[in-house]
Write an enzyme that holds these catalytic residues in place. Structure first.
Site, mmCIF file in Angstrom:
data_model
loop_
_atom_site.group_PDB
_atom_site.id
_atom_site.type_symbol
_atom_site.label_atom_id
_atom_site.label_comp_id
_atom_site.label_asym_id
_atom_site.label_seq_id
_atom_site.Cartn_x
_atom_site.Cartn_y
_atom_site.Cartn_z
ATOM 1 N N GLU A 1 4.395 -29.829 13.012
ATOM 2 C CA GLU A 1 4.255 -29.849 11.551
ATOM 3 C C GLU A 1 5.483 -29.264 10.849
ATOM 4 O O GLU A 1 5.968 -29.834 9.871
ATOM 5 C CB GLU A 1 2.976 -29.100 11.155
ATOM 6 C CG GLU A 1 1.724 -29.867 11.613
ATOM 7 C CD GLU A 1 0.457 -29.029 11.627
ATOM 8 O OE1 GLU A 1 0.505 -27.854 11.182
ATOM 9 O OE2 GLU A 1 -0.588 -29.545 12.068
ATOM 10 N N TYR B 1 -1.598 -35.804 10.270
ATOM 11 C CA TYR B 1 -2.925 -35.709 10.892
ATOM 12 C C TYR B 1 -3.083 -36.661 12.079
ATOM 13 O O TYR B 1 -4.203 -37.080 12.405
ATOM 14 C CB TYR B 1 -4.018 -35.972 9.849
ATOM 15 C CG TYR B 1 -4.276 -34.802 8.929
ATOM 16 C CD1 TYR B 1 -4.721 -33.576 9.429
ATOM 17 C CD2 TYR B 1 -4.095 -34.916 7.547
ATOM 18 C CE1 TYR B 1 -4.974 -32.499 8.585
ATOM 19 C CE2 TYR B 1 -4.348 -33.843 6.695
ATOM 20 C CZ TYR B 1 -4.800 -32.640 7.226
ATOM 21 O OH TYR B 1 -5.054 -31.586 6.391
ATOM 22 N N LYS C 1 -3.267 -28.035 -0.252
ATOM 23 C CA LYS C 1 -3.569 -29.457 -0.402
ATOM 24 C C LYS C 1 -3.641 -29.824 -1.894
ATOM 25 O O LYS C 1 -3.683 -28.940 -2.764
ATOM 26 C CB LYS C 1 -4.877 -29.763 0.318
ATOM 27 C CG LYS C 1 -4.785 -29.638 1.858
ATOM 28 C CD LYS C 1 -6.164 -29.802 2.469
ATOM 29 C CE LYS C 1 -6.122 -29.850 3.991
ATOM 30 N NZ LYS C 1 -7.488 -30.001 4.550
ATOM 31 N N ARG D 1 -5.123 -18.925 10.400
ATOM 32 C CA ARG D 1 -6.390 -19.669 10.432
ATOM 33 C C ARG D 1 -7.557 -18.795 9.952
ATOM 34 O O ARG D 1 -8.472 -19.282 9.301
ATOM 35 C CB ARG D 1 -6.677 -20.168 11.859
ATOM 36 C CG ARG D 1 -5.662 -21.175 12.394
ATOM 37 C CD ARG D 1 -5.880 -22.574 11.874
ATOM 38 N NE ARG D 1 -7.168 -23.117 12.236
ATOM 39 C CZ ARG D 1 -7.538 -24.368 11.980
ATOM 40 N NH1 ARG D 1 -6.700 -25.211 11.367
ATOM 41 N NH2 ARG D 1 -8.723 -24.802 12.322
ATOM 42 N N HIS E 1 -4.308 -26.278 4.364
ATOM 43 C CA HIS E 1 -4.099 -26.636 5.772
ATOM 44 C C HIS E 1 -3.366 -25.506 6.476
ATOM 45 O O HIS E 1 -2.505 -24.865 5.885
ATOM 46 C CB HIS E 1 -3.254 -27.911 5.894
ATOM 47 C CG HIS E 1 -2.774 -28.141 7.292
ATOM 48 N ND1 HIS E 1 -3.547 -28.753 8.244
ATOM 49 C CD2 HIS E 1 -1.629 -27.772 7.916
ATOM 50 C CE1 HIS E 1 -2.880 -28.772 9.399
ATOM 51 N NE2 HIS E 1 -1.712 -28.181 9.224
ATOM 52 N N THR F 1 -13.161 -24.672 8.758
ATOM 53 C CA THR F 1 -12.882 -25.991 8.172
ATOM 54 C C THR F 1 -13.932 -26.363 7.124
ATOM 55 O O THR F 1 -13.592 -26.847 6.045
ATOM 56 C CB THR F 1 -12.873 -27.059 9.287
ATOM 57 O OG1 THR F 1 -11.907 -26.659 10.276
ATOM 58 C CG2 THR F 1 -12.506 -28.421 8.737
ATOM 59 N N PHE G 1 -13.583 -40.073 9.362
ATOM 60 C CA PHE G 1 -13.130 -39.592 8.052
ATOM 61 C C PHE G 1 -11.622 -39.721 7.870
ATOM 62 O O PHE G 1 -11.100 -39.353 6.814
ATOM 63 C CB PHE G 1 -13.562 -38.134 7.845
ATOM 64 C CG PHE G 1 -13.050 -37.166 8.888
ATOM 65 C CD1 PHE G 1 -11.782 -36.608 8.782
ATOM 66 C CD2 PHE G 1 -13.841 -36.825 9.976
ATOM 67 C CE1 PHE G 1 -11.311 -35.728 9.749
ATOM 68 C CE2 PHE G 1 -13.366 -35.948 10.956
ATOM 69 C CZ PHE G 1 -12.091 -35.402 10.832
ATOM 70 N N ASN H 1 -11.110 -28.960 0.961
ATOM 71 C CA ASN H 1 -11.073 -27.566 1.430
ATOM 72 C C ASN H 1 -9.733 -26.869 1.197
ATOM 73 O O ASN H 1 -9.396 -25.904 1.869
ATOM 74 C CB ASN H 1 -11.554 -27.466 2.885
ATOM 75 C CG ASN H 1 -10.698 -28.247 3.853
ATOM 76 O OD1 ASN H 1 -9.736 -28.901 3.446
ATOM 77 N ND2 ASN H 1 -11.020 -28.180 5.131
HETATM 78 P P1 GDP Z 1 -8.643 -27.852 9.831
HETATM 79 O O1 GDP Z 1 -7.631 -27.663 10.916
HETATM 80 O O2 GDP Z 1 -9.521 -26.632 9.647
HETATM 81 O O3 GDP Z 1 -8.039 -28.283 8.522
HETATM 82 O O4 GDP Z 1 -9.671 -28.984 10.315
HETATM 83 P P2 GDP Z 1 -9.414 -30.329 11.189
HETATM 84 O O5 GDP Z 1 -8.074 -30.299 11.816
HETATM 85 O O6 GDP Z 1 -10.591 -30.500 12.073
HETATM 86 O O7 GDP Z 1 -9.491 -31.479 10.088
HETATM 87 C C1 GDP Z 1 -8.430 -31.655 9.206
HETATM 88 C C2 GDP Z 1 -8.977 -31.884 7.823
HETATM 89 O O8 GDP Z 1 -9.727 -33.088 7.805
HETATM 90 C C3 GDP Z 1 -9.947 -30.816 7.320
HETATM 91 O O9 GDP Z 1 -9.303 -29.673 6.777
HETATM 92 C C4 GDP Z 1 -10.701 -31.582 6.264
HETATM 93 O O10 GDP Z 1 -9.959 -31.668 5.039
HETATM 94 C C5 GDP Z 1 -10.786 -32.974 6.886
HETATM 95 N N1 GDP Z 1 -12.050 -33.159 7.597
HETATM 96 C C6 GDP Z 1 -12.410 -32.667 8.809
HETATM 97 N N2 GDP Z 1 -13.651 -33.047 9.140
HETATM 98 C C7 GDP Z 1 -14.101 -33.798 8.106
HETATM 99 C C8 GDP Z 1 -15.308 -34.478 7.833
HETATM 100 O O11 GDP Z 1 -16.244 -34.469 8.634
HETATM 101 N N3 GDP Z 1 -15.396 -35.143 6.635
HETATM 102 C C9 GDP Z 1 -14.345 -35.171 5.735
HETATM 103 N N4 GDP Z 1 -14.504 -35.856 4.585
HETATM 104 N N5 GDP Z 1 -13.193 -34.544 5.967
HETATM 105 C C10 GDP Z 1 -13.064 -33.869 7.124
HETATM 106 MG MG MG Z 2 -6.500 -29.012 12.006
#
Ligand code: GDP
Ligand code: MG
Length: 162
Positions: free
Chosen positions: A137, A60, A20, A96, A126, A102, A68, A123
């Site tokens: 994707e 996304y 990212k 993963r 991705h 996450t 968010f 974080n």
């Molecule tokens: P990932 O698959 O581990 O990347 O997690 P998710 O698919 O649930 O969410 C995608 C991305 O959205 C995450 O990697 C974070 O960058 C962001 N994200 C998820 N949950 C939150 C949140 O509660 N707050 C914020 N600011 N960003 C979030």
């Molecule tokens: Mg995800």
């Protein structure tokens, strides 16, 4: 021949991994690549690209309803990313694990998120979370021609055929 998005459950499983904008800014490109490369996975596509907010929203898609989401789209489109496709046995699930949870505060030490970042909103990386998202994707970020199917002479030292 296999679909260029990969075949889950085989040695040709593929996952979409992206560094990212914060990971790029912080100089973590080589670190991320190194972890996947040393594990034994094969890099089959890579490019740096500055996503538009439209591309970020499409990427996304499944999180559209979340509070968010607008911040996430802005974050993902805030600078260039390094988009990659990695191939190998169980690369989606194991990828993963290499990323970590996450929320970096919950991520184990030894994972990329556990070692290199502090908050969910920054974080650094991705990774596809399943075969369907991997196909979506990879198909969204790369064309078939951009994904190279090739073998390495070292492959038989990394994966046994039984
Ligand atoms: P990932 O698959 O581990 O990347 O997690 P998710 O698919 O649930 O969410 C995608 C991305 O959205 C995450 O990697 C974070 O960058 C962001 N994200 C998820 N949950 C939150 C949140 O509660 N707050 C914020 N600011 N960003 C979030
Ligand atoms: Mg995800």
């Amino acid at each position: 021949a296999f679909p260029y998005t990969g075949v889950a459950g085989t040695g040709n499983e593929r996952s979409f991994i992206a560094i990212k904008p914060d990971g790029v800014q912080r100089g973590l490109i080589a670190e991320v690549i190194s972890r996947f490369e040393k594990k034994g996975y094969k890099l089959v596509a890579m490019k740096m690209i500055w996503a538009t907010e439209e591309m970020a929203a499409n990427h996304y898609d499944d999180l559209k309803g979340r509070p968010f989401f607008p911040a996430l789209v802005k974050y993902f489109a805030s600078g260039p990313i390094v988009a990659m496709v990695w191939e190998g046995p169980d690369v989606i699930k194991t990828g993963r694990k290499i990323l970590g949870a996450t929320n970096p505060q919950a991520a184990d030490v030894g994972t990329l998120r556990g070692d290199f970042c502090l908050t969910t909103g920054r974080n650094i990386i991705h990774g596809s979370d399943g075969p369907e998202s991997a196909a979506h994707e990879i198909g969204m970020w790369f064309t078939e021609k951009e994904c190279s199917a090739y073998s390495r002479s070292i492959d038989s030292w990394i994966v046994a055929d039984n």
